[in-house]
Each structure stands twice: as structure tokens, then as C-alpha cells.
Design a protein around this motif. Structure first.
Motif, short mmCIF file in Angstrom:
data_model
loop_
_atom_site.label_atom_id
_atom_site.label_comp_id
_atom_site.label_asym_id
_atom_site.label_seq_id
_atom_site.Cartn_x
_atom_site.Cartn_y
_atom_site.Cartn_z
N THR A 132 21.30 -2.09 10.73
CA THR A 132 20.53 -1.08 9.98
C THR A 132 19.01 -1.21 10.15
OG1 THR A 132 20.63 -2.54 8.04
CG2 THR A 132 22.30 -0.80 8.22
N GLY A 133 18.56 -1.95 11.14
CA GLY A 133 17.12 -2.07 11.34
C GLY A 133 16.79 -2.50 12.74
N LEU A 134 15.57 -3.02 12.91
CA LEU A 134 15.10 -3.57 14.18
C LEU A 134 14.83 -5.05 14.00
CD1 LEU A 134 12.45 -0.91 15.33
CD2 LEU A 134 14.83 -1.07 16.04
N ASP A 135 15.15 -5.83 15.04
CA ASP A 135 14.83 -7.25 15.04
C ASP A 135 13.64 -7.50 15.95
OD1 ASP A 135 16.83 -7.82 13.30
OD2 ASP A 135 18.26 -8.50 14.81
N PHE A 136 12.65 -8.26 15.45
CA PHE A 136 11.47 -8.61 16.22
C PHE A 136 11.44 -10.13 16.38
CE2 PHE A 136 10.38 -4.56 14.35
CZ PHE A 136 9.70 -3.89 15.36
N PRO A 137 11.93 -10.65 17.49
CA PRO A 137 11.87 -12.11 17.70
C PRO A 137 10.42 -12.59 17.75
CG PRO A 137 13.37 -11.05 19.26
CD PRO A 137 12.60 -9.96 18.63
N ALA A 138 10.14 -13.68 17.05
CA ALA A 138 8.78 -14.23 17.02
C ALA A 138 8.86 -15.66 16.53
CB ALA A 138 7.87 -13.40 16.12
N ASP A 139 7.80 -16.40 16.79
CA ASP A 139 7.74 -17.79 16.33
C ASP A 139 7.65 -17.85 14.81
OD1 ASP A 139 7.79 -18.60 18.96
OD2 ASP A 139 5.60 -18.69 19.12
N THR A 140 8.17 -18.90 14.26
CA THR A 140 8.08 -19.10 12.82
C THR A 140 6.60 -19.18 12.40
OG1 THR A 140 10.19 -20.30 12.78
CG2 THR A 140 8.69 -20.66 10.92
N GLY A 141 6.26 -18.47 11.36
CA GLY A 141 4.87 -18.44 10.89
C GLY A 141 4.08 -17.25 11.38
N THR A 142 4.66 -16.48 12.32
CA THR A 142 3.97 -15.28 12.79
C THR A 142 3.78 -14.30 11.62
OG1 THR A 142 4.93 -15.51 15.00
CG2 THR A 142 4.05 -13.33 14.40
N PRO A 143 2.58 -13.73 11.45
CA PRO A 143 2.35 -12.83 10.31
C PRO A 143 3.26 -11.60 10.33
CG PRO A 143 0.26 -13.53 11.26
CD PRO A 143 1.33 -13.97 12.22
N ILE A 144 3.79 -11.25 9.19
CA ILE A 144 4.53 -10.01 9.00
C ILE A 144 3.59 -9.05 8.26
CG2 ILE A 144 6.51 -8.91 7.87
CD1 ILE A 144 8.00 -11.55 8.13
N LEU A 145 3.39 -7.85 8.83
CA LEU A 145 2.42 -6.89 8.32
C LEU A 145 3.13 -5.71 7.66
CD1 LEU A 145 0.09 -6.81 11.45
CD2 LEU A 145 0.03 -8.41 9.52
N ALA A 146 2.52 -5.18 6.61
CA ALA A 146 3.07 -3.99 5.96
C ALA A 146 2.95 -2.81 6.91
CB ALA A 146 2.33 -3.71 4.67
N ALA A 147 4.05 -2.12 7.15
CA ALA A 147 4.04 -0.98 8.06
C ALA A 147 3.32 0.23 7.48
CB ALA A 147 5.47 -0.59 8.43
N ALA A 148 3.10 0.24 6.17
CA ALA A 148 2.37 1.32 5.50
C ALA A 148 1.98 0.82 4.12
CB ALA A 148 3.23 2.58 5.39
N GLY A 149 1.07 1.56 3.47
CA GLY A 149 0.66 1.19 2.13
C GLY A 149 1.75 1.52 1.11
N GLY A 150 1.79 0.77 0.02
CA GLY A 150 2.78 1.02 -1.00
C GLY A 150 2.77 -0.05 -2.07
N VAL A 151 3.87 -0.11 -2.82
CA VAL A 151 4.01 -1.05 -3.93
C VAL A 151 5.23 -1.93 -3.67
CG1 VAL A 151 4.34 -1.31 -6.42
CG2 VAL A 151 2.99 0.61 -5.53
N VAL A 152 5.08 -3.24 -3.85
CA VAL A 152 6.20 -4.17 -3.68
C VAL A 152 7.16 -3.97 -4.86
CG1 VAL A 152 6.88 -6.58 -3.54
CG2 VAL A 152 4.74 -5.83 -2.47
#
Length: 316
Positions: free
Chosen positions: A201-221
Motif C-alpha cells: 500500500t505504499g512506496l519503500d525508500f531504501p536508505a541508511d539508518t538515521g537518514t532524515p525523513i521529511l514531511a511530504a507536505a504541511g499538515g498536523v501530526v
């Protein structure tokens, strides 16, 4: 010069000696008094004749005042002409604003013709002919009304453009992992753990542990929790029933209720939950239905490319 004055009653005589300088001074004083008296008499007779309407005095008064009237008319005409030229320049600027308003209205998704219809006629453009004070005042009133209506309409356009900007910032088009490549796409695949076919149900982005995850758009958690399958998970509500989900994080930097901006670091890549290695699992949900996030990200790339082309065109 000697003058002898004799008093018969007192039987006395008095001699006066007048020098040439005294005679000259006396003559000057007498002349000035005579001139002042004549001017005063002329002024009184002239004013009295004008007031009483004596024959001939009215035409004389008109001749005397004609020069003053002519000079005032010339002064007024020069000022009217200057004001008319300035008004013409302002009307030309208003035409430019109208043309710009039509183009901006089109960018805001409004019908450009509505801008012209809404404004109405702005009055005839001032030409080089002589204008009366009444015509000039009428043209200025028309210009004032036209400028006011244009300000109102452009305020509506500005509001629409602002709404569109807000909406764009609330659509998840930003890459959640900078420069990240997509590992597993959206759709059915063989589950890497149980080996069965299942909907990814989504996309997987392989990356090293600790790589920053960024908000894809503005909003409320709206969700920040540890999920059995998603591990450290964050969900951001972007409004309009649109939610993004970020899963398997090693660290989370936001809490429920936080307001996040587009591109803000909200977590770090990890391998928590049901995962076979460090990566970001990114999902987009619309009205409770999972969508292919790649469509949103592709739209963001298209807009970025178009914006870059526009910037290059302006530089040229």
C-alpha cells in the motif's frame, strides 16, 4: 529769496529767507500732495461711478480688469491642461492594470473576461483637447470608481491565489527521503516475509539508518505511535481527507498535535516493526483509501521542472 510778512494789527514785520534747496523741497512736497490728492479723487470718482452705474464707467472698469481676468484664465487653463495630462497618464496606467488583472485572473483559475465585465468601462481616455473643470472632475470621479472596483477584484484574485498556494503546500509532492530511490512500488507483490501475494500500500525508500525523513507536505501530526507492523510510525493529516504515513522509523522527532511544514524533518529511517532492512515505508491515503504515492511525487517533479523553466525564461 526773501519774503517779508507784515502784520497791520501788531505793526510788525517778519522776514523769511528761502534758499533754493528749501524751495525745491517745498515744490516736491507740494507735487506729491497734489498727485496723492488727484489719485484719491480719481479712485473715489471711479468707484462711485461704477457703483452708481454712471455712463461710460462700466466699459472703463471692464477694460481695466480685463487684463487681470485674462491672466487668471491663462493660469487656470495651464493648470487644467497639466491635470488633464496627468489624468490621461493615470488612465493609461489603469488600462495596463486591467490587462495585468486579466492575466492574473487566468492564473487564479478565474475567467479573464469576468475581470473586464466586472470592471465596466473606465471612462474615455483623456485626449489632447481642452477640458472644462466639470469634465475633468467627472473623469476623475470615474477613475476613482474604476480604481476602487479593480482593487476589490484584485483582492479576490489574490485570495484565490493564496488559497491555491495553501492547497499546493498541503498536497504531498515533496520527496520524503532526499534523493532516495524507490525500492518496492505500490501494488501487488510477493510479501518478502511470508512469500504470499499481497497489496503493497505504499512506496519503500531504501536508505541508511538515521537518514532524515521529511514531511511530504504541511499538515498536523495525528498519529505518533509504535505499531506492530509499521514500527515507529507517524501520520500527518493534510486536510481534505488526505493523510500521509511514514513507517519503520528509528527515531521520531514530532508528537501528536504538532504542526509540520513541507520538507520538515519528522523522523529518521530505521527498520522497526515488520521490516527486513532499513527503509522508509511511505503511504498516501485519500478518504480512507490507499493511493499510489508515486502519482503525487511525479506531480511535484513536474511542477518543479515547470517552475525552473519559467525562472530561466525570466533570466533571459
Amino acid at each position: 529769496m526773501h519774503i517779508i510778512i507784515t502784520d497791520a494789527w501788531l505793526a510788525k514785520s517778519r522776514a523769511l529767507h528761502l534758499s533754493s534747496l528749501k524751495l525745491l523741497a517745498a515744490g516736491v512736497v507740494a507735487s506729491m500732495l497734489l498727485m496723492l490728492g488727484a489719485v484719491a479723487a480719481y479712485h473715489w470718482v471711479f468707484l462711485e461711478g461704477v457703483r452708481q452705474g454712471w455712463p461710460g464707467f462700466g466699459s472703463v472698469a471692464r477694460l481695466v480688469t480685463q487684463g487681470e481676468v485674462d491672466s487668471k484664465e491663462v493660469y487656470m487653463r495651464e493648470n487644467l491642461d497639466a491635470m488633464a495630462r496627468k489624468l490621461g497618464e493615470m488612465q493609461a496606467r489603469m488600462l495596463q492594470i486591467e490587462s495585468l488583472g486579466e492575466r492574473v485572473a487566468g492564473l487564479a483559475g478565474l475567467n479573464p473576461q469576468e475581470f473586464r465585465v466586472h470592471q465596466g468601462a473606465g471612462g474615455a481616455l483623456i485626449s489632447g483637447r481642452d477640458l472644462t473643470l466639470e469634465e475633468l472632475a467627472q473623469a476623475m470621479d470615474q477613475l476613482d470608481m474604476a480604481s476602487g472596483s479593480r482593487v476589490d477584484w484584485l483582492t479576490v484574485v489574490e485570495s484565490r491565489l493564496f488559497d491555491q498556494k495553501i492547497q499546493r503546500t498541503m498536497v504531498p509532492t515533496e520527496q520524503p527521503v532526499a534523493g532516495g530511490r524507490v525500492g518496492s512500488p505500490f501494488g501487488f507483490r510477493i510479501d518478502p516475509i511470508n512469500g504470499r501475494s499481497a497489496l503493497h500500500t505504499g512506496l519503500d525508500f531504501p536508505a541508511d539508518t538515521g537518514t532524515p525523513i521529511l514531511a511530504a507536505a504541511g499538515g498536523v501530526v495525528v498519529v505518533q505511535e509504535v505499531h506492530p507492523a509499521y514500527g515507529n510510525m507517524v501520520e500527518v493529516d493534510h486536510g481534505n481527507n488526505l493523510i500521509t504515513r511514514y513507517a519503520h522509523a528509528s527515531k521520531v522527532h514530532v508528537r501528536k498535535g504538532d504542526i509540520v511544514k513541507r520538507g520538515q524533518k519528522i523522523a529518521e529511517v530505521g527498520s522497526t516493526g515488520r521490516s527486513t532492512g532499513p527503509h522508509l515505508h511511505f503511504e498516501v491515503w485519500v478518504s480512507g483509501v490507499p493511493q499510489d504515492p508515486q502519482r503525487f511525487l511525479a506531480a511535484g517533479e513536474t511542477m518543479a521542472t515547470a517552475s525552473l523553466q519559467v525562472s530561466k525564461a525570466r533570466l533571459r
